[in-house]
Scaffold this motif. Structure first.
Motif, PDB file in Angstrom:
ATOM      1  N   GLU A  75      26.865  11.651-128.688  1.00 54.74           N
ATOM      2  CA  GLU A  75      28.268  11.818-128.314  1.00 54.74           C
ATOM      3  C   GLU A  75      29.194  11.871-129.525  1.00 54.74           C
ATOM      4  O   GLU A  75      30.328  12.334-129.418  1.00 54.74           O
ATOM      5  CB  GLU A  75      28.713  10.707-127.345  1.00 54.74           C
ATOM      6  N   ARG A  76      28.758  11.411-130.703  1.00 52.96           N
ATOM      7  CA  ARG A  76      29.598  11.476-131.898  1.00 52.96           C
ATOM      8  C   ARG A  76      28.966  12.414-132.926  1.00 52.96           C
ATOM      9  O   ARG A  76      28.734  12.062-134.080  1.00 52.96           O
ATOM     10  CB  ARG A  76      29.793  10.077-132.488  1.00 52.96           C
ATOM     11  N   TRP A  77      28.699  13.635-132.518  1.00 56.88           N
ATOM     12  CA  TRP A  77      28.051  14.632-133.363  1.00 56.88           C
ATOM     13  C   TRP A  77      29.027  15.237-134.368  1.00 56.88           C
ATOM     14  O   TRP A  77      28.619  15.994-135.253  1.00 56.88           O
ATOM     15  CB  TRP A  77      27.458  15.746-132.507  1.00 56.88           C
ATOM     16  N   ALA A  99      27.556   9.776-121.208  1.00 55.22           N
ATOM     17  CA  ALA A  99      27.380   9.880-122.649  1.00 55.22           C
ATOM     18  C   ALA A  99      25.932   9.558-122.991  1.00 55.22           C
ATOM     19  O   ALA A  99      25.316   8.703-122.354  1.00 55.22           O
ATOM     20  CB  ALA A  99      28.307   8.928-123.393  1.00 55.22           C
ATOM     21  N   THR A 100      25.406  10.254-123.987  1.00 54.56           N
ATOM     22  CA  THR A 100      24.083   9.959-124.528  1.00 54.56           C
ATOM     23  C   THR A 100      24.283   9.370-125.917  1.00 54.56           C
ATOM     24  O   THR A 100      24.693  10.086-126.836  1.00 54.56           O
ATOM     25  CB  THR A 100      23.209  11.223-124.619  1.00 54.56           C
ATOM     26  N   PRO A 101      24.049   8.070-126.109  1.00 54.88           N
ATOM     27  CA  PRO A 101      24.228   7.473-127.434  1.00 54.88           C
ATOM     28  C   PRO A 101      23.435   8.232-128.496  1.00 54.88           C
ATOM     29  O   PRO A 101      22.298   8.613-128.294  1.00 54.88           O
ATOM     30  CB  PRO A 101      23.671   6.051-127.238  1.00 54.88           C
ATOM     31  N   GLY A 102      24.078   8.453-129.628  1.00 58.32           N
ATOM     32  CA  GLY A 102      23.454   9.223-130.698  1.00 58.32           C
ATOM     33  C   GLY A 102      23.867  10.680-130.686  1.00 58.32           C
ATOM     34  O   GLY A 102      23.846  11.343-131.721  1.00 58.32           O
ATOM     35  N   HIS A 146      31.308  17.360-125.185  1.00 64.38           N
ATOM     36  CA  HIS A 146      30.339  16.387-124.693  1.00 64.38           C
ATOM     37  C   HIS A 146      28.958  17.038-124.557  1.00 64.38           C
ATOM     38  O   HIS A 146      28.839  18.156-124.040  1.00 64.38           O
ATOM     39  CB  HIS A 146      30.772  15.837-123.332  1.00 64.38           C
ATOM     40  N   TYR A 157      18.972  16.094-134.776  1.00 62.97           N
ATOM     41  CA  TYR A 157      18.652  15.323-133.581  1.00 62.97           C
ATOM     42  C   TYR A 157      17.295  15.782-133.054  1.00 62.97           C
ATOM     43  O   TYR A 157      16.973  16.971-133.118  1.00 62.97           O
ATOM     44  CB  TYR A 157      19.718  15.535-132.496  1.00 62.97           C
ATOM     45  N   ALA A 171      17.423   7.551-126.914  1.00 67.79           N
ATOM     46  CA  ALA A 171      18.477   7.086-126.017  1.00 67.79           C
ATOM     47  C   ALA A 171      18.563   8.017-124.815  1.00 67.79           C
ATOM     48  O   ALA A 171      18.363   9.230-124.940  1.00 67.79           O
ATOM     49  CB  ALA A 171      19.811   7.056-126.743  1.00 67.79           C
ATOM     50  N   THR A 210      20.849   9.032-121.055  1.00 65.58           N
ATOM     51  CA  THR A 210      22.246   9.209-120.669  1.00 65.58           C
ATOM     52  C   THR A 210      22.733   8.053-119.809  1.00 65.58           C
ATOM     53  O   THR A 210      22.044   7.614-118.892  1.00 65.58           O
ATOM     54  CB  THR A 210      22.425  10.535-119.920  1.00 65.58           C
ATOM     55  N   GLU A 211      23.925   7.604-120.124  1.00 65.57           N
ATOM     56  CA  GLU A 211      24.564   6.525-119.376  1.00 65.57           C
ATOM     57  C   GLU A 211      25.657   7.115-118.486  1.00 65.57           C
ATOM     58  O   GLU A 211      26.436   7.940-118.934  1.00 65.57           O
ATOM     59  CB  GLU A 211      25.178   5.516-120.347  1.00 65.57           C
TER      60      GLU A 211
END
Length: 211
Positions: free
Chosen positions: A149-151, A144-147, A99, A168, A133, A135-136
């Motif tokens: 979290e799926r690195w 999670a920070t969109p953009g 993460h 990024y 974006a 952090t949520e």
């Protein structure tokens, strides 16, 4: 009435069925064998925590952050070019295993943000003016920070996380900018949890991401 041009074997079954069956079994064998072959991932030794004096301009560096302990977040500060001892010391990225989040969003003290560019790292010369974006959710609630979290891509057979070929741009907690690539997620002996980053950080406050 059929002529003799269609080859048959084994009680009148066309030879083509046997060929197709053999090809299918070969593919299955290759897939099964591949599931037992685990490639060696790119590995790095964690970088010691060693905060550096602030810089005035653009700096490029590579750092390996030891985030193997899933019970705690490890914080990184671009201005110090190092992991730092806890959030009170100031931070831009926080990492926990795979993460990665930024210091920005509701409940976070920084102005951080992140955006995926889709451009080679060397070609990114200026940070976007908008589109970041934040952090949520809080640290204790699975943030999670969109953009970001799926690195990675997950290898179905290797069970390894492979970084995407992605660049990024990070807006830091102080509103400065850095460009970032993730090189690896592994320590020596292919131990997961060591995030290796190559980054270019602009300390002068501009959006220029080149020397």
């Amino acid at each position: 009435m059929r002529d003799g041009s269609e080859e048959r074997a084994g009680g009148g079954r066309p030879v083509v069925l046997y060929v197709a069956g053999a090809a299918f079994l070969f593919v299955i064998a290759v897939v099964v064998a591949g599931s037992f072959v685990r490639p060696d991932p790119l590995t790095f030794i964690p970088t010691p925590i060693a905060p550096q004096p602030p810089v005035d301009g653009f700096v490029v560096d590579t750092v390996t952050i030891d985030a193997r302990d899933g019970s705690q977040w490890v914080h990184f500060d671009f201005d110090k070019r190092s992991a730092v001892d806890g959030p009170l010391a100031g931070w831009d990225l926080a990492l926990n295993r795979y993460h990665v989040i930024v210091n920005g969003g509701t409940g976070y003290p920084g102005a951080g943000g992140a955006i995926a560019i889709g451009v080679p790292w060397e070609a990114v010369t200026e940070a976007p003016a908008s589109g970041y974006a934040t952090t949520e959710r809080a640290l204790e609630d699975g943030p999670a920070t969109p953009g970001l979290e799926r690195w990675y891509r997950y290898g179905f057979f290797s069970h390894l996380l492979e970084p995407k070929d992605e660049t990024y741009v990070i807006r830091t907690a102080e509103g400065r900018y850095a460009k970032l690539r993730i090189l690896s997620y592994y320590c020596p002996q292919a131990t997961p949890g060591c995030m290796t980053l190559v980054y270019g950080y602009q300390a002068d406050g501009s959006r220029r991401l080149t020397g």
